[in-house]
Scaffold this active site. Structure first.
Site, PDB file in Angstrom:
ATOM      1  N   LYS A 297      10.407 132.069  18.589  1.00 13.11           N
ATOM      2  CA  LYS A 297      10.662 131.205  17.435  1.00 13.11           C
ATOM      3  C   LYS A 297       9.511 131.290  16.416  1.00 13.11           C
ATOM      4  O   LYS A 297       9.755 131.408  15.223  1.00 13.11           O
ATOM      5  CB  LYS A 297      10.866 129.750  17.899  1.00 13.11           C
ATOM      6  CG  LYS A 297      12.084 129.616  18.815  1.00 13.11           C
ATOM      7  CD  LYS A 297      12.381 128.179  19.194  1.00 13.11           C
ATOM      8  CE  LYS A 297      11.313 127.553  20.054  1.00 13.11           C
ATOM      9  NZ  LYS A 297      11.122 128.227  21.368  1.00 13.11           N
ATOM     10  N   THR A 298       8.279 131.256  16.917  1.00 15.25           N
ATOM     11  CA  THR A 298       7.130 131.367  16.007  1.00 15.25           C
ATOM     12  C   THR A 298       7.153 132.731  15.323  1.00 15.25           C
ATOM     13  O   THR A 298       6.939 132.852  14.119  1.00 15.25           O
ATOM     14  CB  THR A 298       5.807 131.206  16.794  1.00 15.25           C
ATOM     15  OG1 THR A 298       5.895 130.007  17.558  1.00 15.25           O
ATOM     16  CG2 THR A 298       4.618 131.137  15.875  1.00 15.25           C
TER      17      THR A 298
ATOM     18  N   ASP B 155       6.819 123.439  14.515  1.00 18.39           N
ATOM     19  CA  ASP B 155       7.179 123.660  15.918  1.00 18.39           C
ATOM     20  C   ASP B 155       7.422 122.304  16.580  1.00 18.39           C
ATOM     21  O   ASP B 155       6.859 121.294  16.141  1.00 18.39           O
ATOM     22  CB  ASP B 155       6.008 124.383  16.607  1.00 18.39           C
ATOM     23  CG  ASP B 155       6.448 125.154  17.839  1.00 18.39           C
ATOM     24  OD1 ASP B 155       7.659 125.149  18.134  1.00 18.39           O
ATOM     25  OD2 ASP B 155       5.586 125.764  18.491  1.00 18.39           O
TER      26      ASP B 155
ATOM     27  N   THR C  90      13.020 123.064  21.312  1.00 18.13           N
ATOM     28  CA  THR C  90      13.586 123.534  22.563  1.00 18.13           C
ATOM     29  C   THR C  90      14.909 122.816  22.824  1.00 18.13           C
ATOM     30  O   THR C  90      15.659 123.211  23.694  1.00 18.13           O
ATOM     31  CB  THR C  90      12.614 123.233  23.715  1.00 18.13           C
ATOM     32  OG1 THR C  90      12.114 121.910  23.547  1.00 18.13           O
ATOM     33  CG2 THR C  90      11.460 124.208  23.715  1.00 18.13           C
TER      34      THR C  90
ATOM     35  N   ARG D  69       7.570 136.385  26.181  1.00 17.58           N
ATOM     36  CA  ARG D  69       6.176 135.979  26.437  1.00 17.58           C
ATOM     37  C   ARG D  69       5.789 136.296  27.881  1.00 17.58           C
ATOM     38  O   ARG D  69       4.685 136.777  28.144  1.00 17.58           O
ATOM     39  CB  ARG D  69       5.979 134.491  26.160  1.00 17.58           C
ATOM     40  CG  ARG D  69       4.597 134.008  26.596  1.00 17.58           C
ATOM     41  CD  ARG D  69       4.313 132.573  26.201  1.00 17.58           C
ATOM     42  NE  ARG D  69       4.151 132.439  24.775  1.00 17.58           N
ATOM     43  CZ  ARG D  69       4.691 131.466  24.055  1.00 17.58           C
ATOM     44  NH1 ARG D  69       5.436 130.543  24.638  1.00 17.58           N
ATOM     45  NH2 ARG D  69       4.492 131.410  22.764  1.00 17.58           N
TER      46      ARG D  69
HETATM   47  N1  LIG Z   1      12.342 139.666  19.923  1.00 13.49           N
HETATM   48  C1  LIG Z   1      11.087 139.969  20.250  1.00 13.49           C
HETATM   49  N2  LIG Z   1      10.664 141.235  20.208  1.00 13.49           N
HETATM   50  C2  LIG Z   1       9.384 141.541  20.563  1.00 13.49           C
HETATM   51  N3  LIG Z   1       8.467 140.636  20.957  1.00 13.49           N
HETATM   52  C3  LIG Z   1       8.839 139.358  21.000  1.00 13.49           C
HETATM   53  C4  LIG Z   1      10.154 138.957  20.641  1.00 13.49           C
HETATM   54  N4  LIG Z   1      10.252 137.634  20.772  1.00 13.49           N
HETATM   55  C5  LIG Z   1       9.053 137.207  21.198  1.00 13.49           C
HETATM   56  N5  LIG Z   1       8.203 138.247  21.336  1.00 13.49           N
HETATM   57  C6  LIG Z   1       6.816 138.154  21.798  1.00 13.49           C
HETATM   58  O1  LIG Z   1       6.723 137.078  22.718  1.00 13.49           O
HETATM   59  C7  LIG Z   1       5.571 136.280  22.454  1.00 13.49           C
HETATM   60  C8  LIG Z   1       6.000 134.840  22.310  1.00 13.49           C
HETATM   61  O2  LIG Z   1       6.769 134.676  21.143  1.00 13.49           O
HETATM   62  P1  LIG Z   1       6.685 133.356  20.239  1.00 13.49           P
HETATM   63  O3  LIG Z   1       5.302 132.794  20.237  1.00 13.49           O
HETATM   64  O4  LIG Z   1       7.285 133.678  18.935  1.00 13.49           O
HETATM   65  O5  LIG Z   1       7.645 132.399  21.065  1.00 13.49           O
HETATM   66  P2  LIG Z   1       8.074 130.893  20.742  1.00 13.49           P
HETATM   67  O6  LIG Z   1       9.544 130.814  20.962  1.00 13.49           O
HETATM   68  O7  LIG Z   1       7.571 130.474  19.417  1.00 13.49           O
HETATM   69  O8  LIG Z   1       7.348 130.083  21.868  1.00 13.49           O
HETATM   70  P3  LIG Z   1       6.957 128.516  21.845  1.00 13.49           P
HETATM   71  O9  LIG Z   1       8.239 127.780  21.817  1.00 13.49           O
HETATM   72  O10 LIG Z   1       6.198 128.347  23.139  1.00 13.49           O
HETATM   73  O11 LIG Z   1       6.103 128.297  20.638  1.00 13.49           O
HETATM   74  C9  LIG Z   1       4.893 136.878  21.238  1.00 13.49           C
HETATM   75  O12 LIG Z   1       3.801 137.649  21.651  1.00 13.49           O
HETATM   76  C10 LIG Z   1       5.911 137.808  20.636  1.00 13.49           C
HETATM   77  O13 LIG Z   1       5.289 138.959  20.177  1.00 13.49           O
END
Ligand SMILES: Nc1ncnc2c1ncn2[C@@H]1O[C@H](COP(=O)(O)OP(=O)(O)OP(=O)(O)O)[C@@H](O)[C@H]1O
Length: 356
Positions: free
Chosen positions: A76-77, A121, A170, A229
């Protein structure tokens, strides 16, 4: 069960926890895809978002507000940063828990530049007054700043430049409908397929300058619980093992041996998950057993079992929550290589458990 609960401390400390730990935060920036083409998987979301952003660009307008929902670590980030990059806009990142007072939000909103992306977030954890201020900001690009207290307090309207709010949660279902309705586009992020995670792992390995074969990547992908992740974190741990115990190259054997050391099994269960399953099968014959009893048996807090271990076990179809307690599924017996007692295999596989 809910995903949000998995963001707590005990989850972040696990190798297979979906929340970011300190090391993740340090390396994730380098591994984040920078544009939609680089973003792996989530085909539907990507296609829809691509249309939303292209159309906004063609109109020369700021993109609509976007709500991203899905479990931690699914990107998401990363997507919010991609939205900003695709719009050629700066991004400001904050989170619901960081905004406890409406004044905190007013300070952020009033300092936004035109077209800026505001990533919020855990938007479901914002305080009520801040949330109400956000309604007006999203709809009318305006906030009322309250000056003074009590009967003498006055509201001073403040115009805001158009901006794009990207909210992440979430649990979209927890958002009050007036907030949910103010997003022009809502994307639900799904867990990733093993083949997609394999691509994530290859990409990360390349960026980290790690040599990995496709079977090695598949081995890690299968244990990554559908979450990029976790895939990236397991890759780093396997790399350590490959460097110390072998020639640095990650093969299937090296990945499997490394993850055995770290106690992450072939399906991505760790020691806690397996402990819960083993207690359920070996001590209680597969259940049903009450949550508190199960927690005592594994020497964990009730909340840890319910919120940290169970969601994944339920998702994997290894454990079921029933009105009479926790029950192991036939897949759980198979996964631990145990034979279920005769009565729990009778009929449709679970009939006797409920009918007993
Ligand atoms: N579709 C994707 N392709 C490649 N790498 C990804 C992808 N999605 C996530 N990642 C990798 O996974 C890691 C976590 O992603 P991210 O921080 O965006 O998740 P998030 O959903 O925001 O988590 P949170 O809810 O804990 O903040 C990052 O290092 C990102 O590079």
């Amino acid at each position: 069960m809910n995903w949000d609960d998995t963001t707590d401390e005990s989850d972040a400390e696990r190798l297979v926890g979906a929340s970011a730990d300190r090391e993740d935060q340090a390396v994730e920036a380098a591994l984040r895809p920078k544009d939609l083409d680089e973003f792996i998987g989530q085909e539907k979301v990507r296609e829809q978002l691509d249309l939303v952003l292209r159309a906004a660009r063609a109109r020369g307008a700021t993109a609509d507000h976007v709500l991203l929902s899905g479990a931690p670590g699914l990107g998401k980030t990363t997507l919010s940063m991609i939205i900003a990059a695709e719009m050629g806009a700066p991004i400001r990142i904050t989170s619901g828990p960081a905004i406890q007072h409406a004044g905190d939000l007013a300070a952020i909103l009033s300092s936004l530049q035109e077209g800026e992306v505001l990533f919020l977030d855990e938007i479901h954890r914002m305080s009520r007054p801040a949330e109400e201020m956000l309604y007006m900001a999203m709809e009318d690009f305006r906030v009322d700043v309250i000056v003074g207290k009590g009967p003498g307090a006055t509201a001073i309207p403040l115009e805001l430049p158009p901006f794009t709010l990207v909210g992440a949660t979430t649990r979209a279902g927890l958002l009050p409908p007036p907030l949910r309705d103010r997003f022009g586009f809502t994307a639900h992020m799904e867990f990733y397929e093993p083949a997609e995670l394999q691509r994530v792992i290859h990409r990360s390995a390349h960026l980290l300058d790690v040599e990995i074969g496709s079977e090695g990547a598949a081995e890690i992908a299968g244990r990554s619980r559908g979450t990029p992740r976790i895939a990236n974190r397991l890759l780093r741990r396997v790399r350590d093992y490959a460097q110390v115990k072998a020639d640095g190259i990650i093969t299937r054997e090296i990945a499997a041996a490394a993850l055995k050391v770290y106690e992450v099994d072939a399906r991505g269960l760790d020691r806690l998950d397996r402990g819960v399953l083993e207690a359920l099968l070996k001590l209680f014959g597969g259940g049903p057993v009450g949550l508190s009893t199960l927690a005592v048996a594994v020497g964990e807090e009730r909340e840890t079992v319910e919120e940290v271990a169970e969601p994944f076990l339920v998702r994997e179809g290894l454990l079921a929550r029933t009105p009479r307690g926790r029950v192991a599924t036939p897949a759980a017996w198979a996964h631990l290589g145990l034979t279920p007692p005769r009565q729990s295999m009778g009929g449709n596989g679970q009939g006797d458990l409920f009918g007993a």
